[in-house]
Design a protein around this motif. Structure first.
Motif, PDB file in Angstrom:
ATOM      1  N   GLN A   3      12.299  24.998  56.888  1.00  0.00           N
ATOM      2  CA  GLN A   3      13.342  24.251  56.210  1.00  0.00           C
ATOM      3  C   GLN A   3      12.837  22.837  55.944  1.00  0.00           C
ATOM      4  O   GLN A   3      12.262  22.200  56.821  1.00  0.00           O
ATOM      5  N   THR A   4      13.045  22.339  54.755  1.00  0.00           N
ATOM      6  CA  THR A   4      12.736  20.951  54.477  1.00  0.00           C
ATOM      7  C   THR A   4      13.832  20.076  55.020  1.00  0.00           C
ATOM      8  O   THR A   4      14.960  20.515  55.238  1.00  0.00           O
ATOM      9  N   GLN A   5      13.534  18.772  55.220  1.00  0.00           N
ATOM     10  CA  GLN A   5      14.514  17.882  55.824  1.00  0.00           C
ATOM     11  C   GLN A   5      15.755  17.714  54.968  1.00  0.00           C
ATOM     12  O   GLN A   5      16.840  17.486  55.459  1.00  0.00           O
ATOM     13  N   GLY A   6      15.589  17.830  53.646  1.00  0.00           N
ATOM     14  CA  GLY A   6      16.733  17.621  52.772  1.00  0.00           C
ATOM     15  C   GLY A   6      17.548  18.871  52.530  1.00  0.00           C
ATOM     16  O   GLY A   6      18.620  18.808  51.951  1.00  0.00           O
ATOM     17  N   ALA A   7      17.028  20.036  52.901  1.00  0.00           N
ATOM     18  CA  ALA A   7      17.743  21.288  52.654  1.00  0.00           C
ATOM     19  C   ALA A   7      18.656  21.612  53.828  1.00  0.00           C
ATOM     20  O   ALA A   7      18.360  21.273  54.964  1.00  0.00           O
ATOM     21  N   TYR A   8      19.766  22.267  53.505  1.00  0.00           N
ATOM     22  CA  TYR A   8      20.708  22.634  54.550  1.00  0.00           C
ATOM     23  C   TYR A   8      20.445  24.073  54.974  1.00  0.00           C
ATOM     24  O   TYR A   8      20.288  24.957  54.137  1.00  0.00           O
ATOM     25  N   TYR A   9      20.414  24.272  56.280  1.00  0.00           N
ATOM     26  CA  TYR A   9      20.140  25.604  56.811  1.00  0.00           C
ATOM     27  C   TYR A   9      21.353  26.505  56.626  1.00  0.00           C
ATOM     28  O   TYR A   9      22.462  26.181  57.071  1.00  0.00           O
ATOM     29  N   VAL A  10      21.168  27.616  55.980  1.00  0.00           N
ATOM     30  CA  VAL A  10      22.231  28.605  55.803  1.00  0.00           C
ATOM     31  C   VAL A  10      21.949  29.755  56.764  1.00  0.00           C
ATOM     32  O   VAL A  10      20.931  30.443  56.642  1.00  0.00           O
ATOM     33  N   ASN A  76      18.579  17.582  60.467  1.00  0.00           N
ATOM     34  CA  ASN A  76      19.555  16.576  60.909  1.00  0.00           C
ATOM     35  C   ASN A  76      20.961  16.889  60.421  1.00  0.00           C
ATOM     36  O   ASN A  76      21.944  16.599  61.106  1.00  0.00           O
ATOM     37  N   GLN A  77      21.080  17.485  59.252  1.00  0.00           N
ATOM     38  CA  GLN A  77      22.401  17.785  58.725  1.00  0.00           C
ATOM     39  C   GLN A  77      23.085  18.875  59.550  1.00  0.00           C
ATOM     40  O   GLN A  77      24.298  18.838  59.753  1.00  0.00           O
ATOM     41  N   VAL A  78      22.313  19.818  60.046  1.00  0.00           N
ATOM     42  CA  VAL A  78      22.865  20.841  60.932  1.00  0.00           C
ATOM     43  C   VAL A  78      23.330  20.200  62.234  1.00  0.00           C
ATOM     44  O   VAL A  78      24.384  20.548  62.780  1.00  0.00           O
ATOM     45  N   ASP A  79      22.554  19.236  62.731  1.00  0.00           N
ATOM     46  CA  ASP A  79      22.939  18.527  63.943  1.00  0.00           C
ATOM     47  C   ASP A  79      24.277  17.833  63.755  1.00  0.00           C
ATOM     48  O   ASP A  79      25.136  17.852  64.649  1.00  0.00           O
ATOM     49  N   VAL A  80      24.469  17.210  62.596  1.00  0.00           N
ATOM     50  CA  VAL A  80      25.751  16.562  62.300  1.00  0.00           C
ATOM     51  C   VAL A  80      26.882  17.594  62.289  1.00  0.00           C
ATOM     52  O   VAL A  80      27.985  17.352  62.793  1.00  0.00           O
ATOM     53  N   ARG A 260      14.027  13.789  74.519  1.00  0.00           N
ATOM     54  CA  ARG A 260      14.807  12.553  74.543  1.00  0.00           C
ATOM     55  C   ARG A 260      15.636  12.377  73.279  1.00  0.00           C
ATOM     56  O   ARG A 260      16.749  11.864  73.316  1.00  0.00           O
ATOM     57  N   GLU A 261      15.104  12.823  72.165  1.00  0.00           N
ATOM     58  CA  GLU A 261      15.777  12.624  70.876  1.00  0.00           C
ATOM     59  C   GLU A 261      16.649  13.815  70.485  1.00  0.00           C
ATOM     60  O   GLU A 261      17.622  13.653  69.745  1.00  0.00           O
ATOM     61  N   ASN A 262      16.309  14.999  70.931  1.00  0.00           N
ATOM     62  CA  ASN A 262      17.005  16.205  70.494  1.00  0.00           C
ATOM     63  C   ASN A 262      17.578  16.950  71.699  1.00  0.00           C
ATOM     64  O   ASN A 262      16.896  17.733  72.351  1.00  0.00           O
ATOM     65  N   HIS A 263      18.851  16.700  72.004  1.00  0.00           N
ATOM     66  CA  HIS A 263      19.474  17.346  73.167  1.00  0.00           C
ATOM     67  C   HIS A 263      20.986  17.456  72.981  1.00  0.00           C
ATOM     68  O   HIS A 263      21.750  17.228  73.906  1.00  0.00           O
TER      69      HIS A 263
END
Length: 290
Positions: A3-10, A76-80, A260-263
């Protein structure tokens, strides 16, 4: 699946929602039949089967999400989206408990006084329940369930309050340890949090046994008994779920699933646990003390 950073995971198609729906449906139908005196395959066996399906679904679905997260396909968008989903879930839980607190407030501040003669010229009391003096706690003018005693606030409930407040501190220390990269401290503080939660449940079970065996305080003890056990019982269920989630987080932390960053998985459980703490403070004040 890169997945690219700008694409949203479906997410791909999943069978877990239908499995969970079957489990919930079976549990509710079985529990409803059991509560209403049902027997046979439509009562206890169906309820337990539904619960087993729900547990199976949770292990399978959460395992899928964990594997997807570890594979790096979330951006990051999935994280949001996960964060917003958890926020709305906790909000729904707030409304859930608000309904029961509202029922307690309405019964205590309005219904009981009205039955005792306040308002409407005392007609309710005069025509229906003459001689009833409103007080709290009460099982109503019909003395439903017989006389009972209440749980003293300054014994086990106070101990449980201290336990949950302490657990809120330890989960915060664990979070700081995770962000600092101190895995040993993380595991110690997280284990302490789990220990506090399990001890809380032990004392609550002890309290329930005391209520049923010696105080005659049951779910059938009028409006007080029903509101007491609905509020404390559902809270105990949430503590149980929280302790299970914390245990899963402990094993995931031990395996090094978080950085540290992803939890966020850890953060989501920490949010939930703090919510459980806050609800208990309200329970302690409005159910036990006042």
């Amino acid at each position: 699946m890169a997945q690219t950073q700008g694409a949203y995971y479906v997410p791909h198609g999943s069978h877990w929602p239908i499995v969970g729906s079957i489990g919930l449906f079976s549990t509710v139908i079985g529990a409803a039949n059991l509560i209403n005196g049902g027997h046979g395959l439509t009562a206890a066996p169906l309820m337990y089967l539904g619960l087993a399906i729900i547990v199976f679904m949770m292990f399978g679905w959460f395992g899928t999400v964990i594997r997807e997260s570890l594979s790096g396909i979330y951006n990051n968008q999935v994280d949001v989206s996960f964060r917003m989903g958890m926020m709305w879930f906790i909000f729904s839980e707030v409304m859930f408990f608000a309904a029961f607190f509202g029922a307690l407030f309405y019964a205590r501040m309005y219904s009981v006084p009205w039955v005792g003669g306040e308002g409407h010229g005392g007609l309710t009391n005069y025509y229906l329940w003459q001689g009833y003096t409103p007080s709290w706690p009460t099982n109503g003018p019909g003395d439903i369930g017989g006389s009972f005693e209440t749980i003293p606030a300054w014994h086990l409930p106070l101990i449980n309050t201290l336990l949950l407040l302490s657990s809120g501190v330890t989960i915060t220390f664990a979070h700081h340890a995770l962000r600092a990269g101190h895995r040993r401290a993380l595991l110690v503080w997280l284990a302490a949090t789990i220990g506090f939660g399990v001890t809380f449940l032990y004392f609550q079970a002890t309290e329930y046994m005391e209520a049923y065996q010696h105080l005659n305080l049951t779910l059938g003890s009028g409006i007080y008994g029903s509101t007491f056990f609905m509020l404390t019982g559902f809270h105990g269920m949430h503590v149980t779920l929280g302790a299970i989630m914390l245990t899963v987080m402990w094993f995931r932390c031990a395996k090094g699933h978080f950085t540290r960053e992803n939890h966020f998985g850890f953060e989501a459980v920490a949010w939930y646990w703090h919510f459980v703490d806050v609800v208990w403070l309200g329970l302690f004040v409005f159910v036990y003390v006042l």
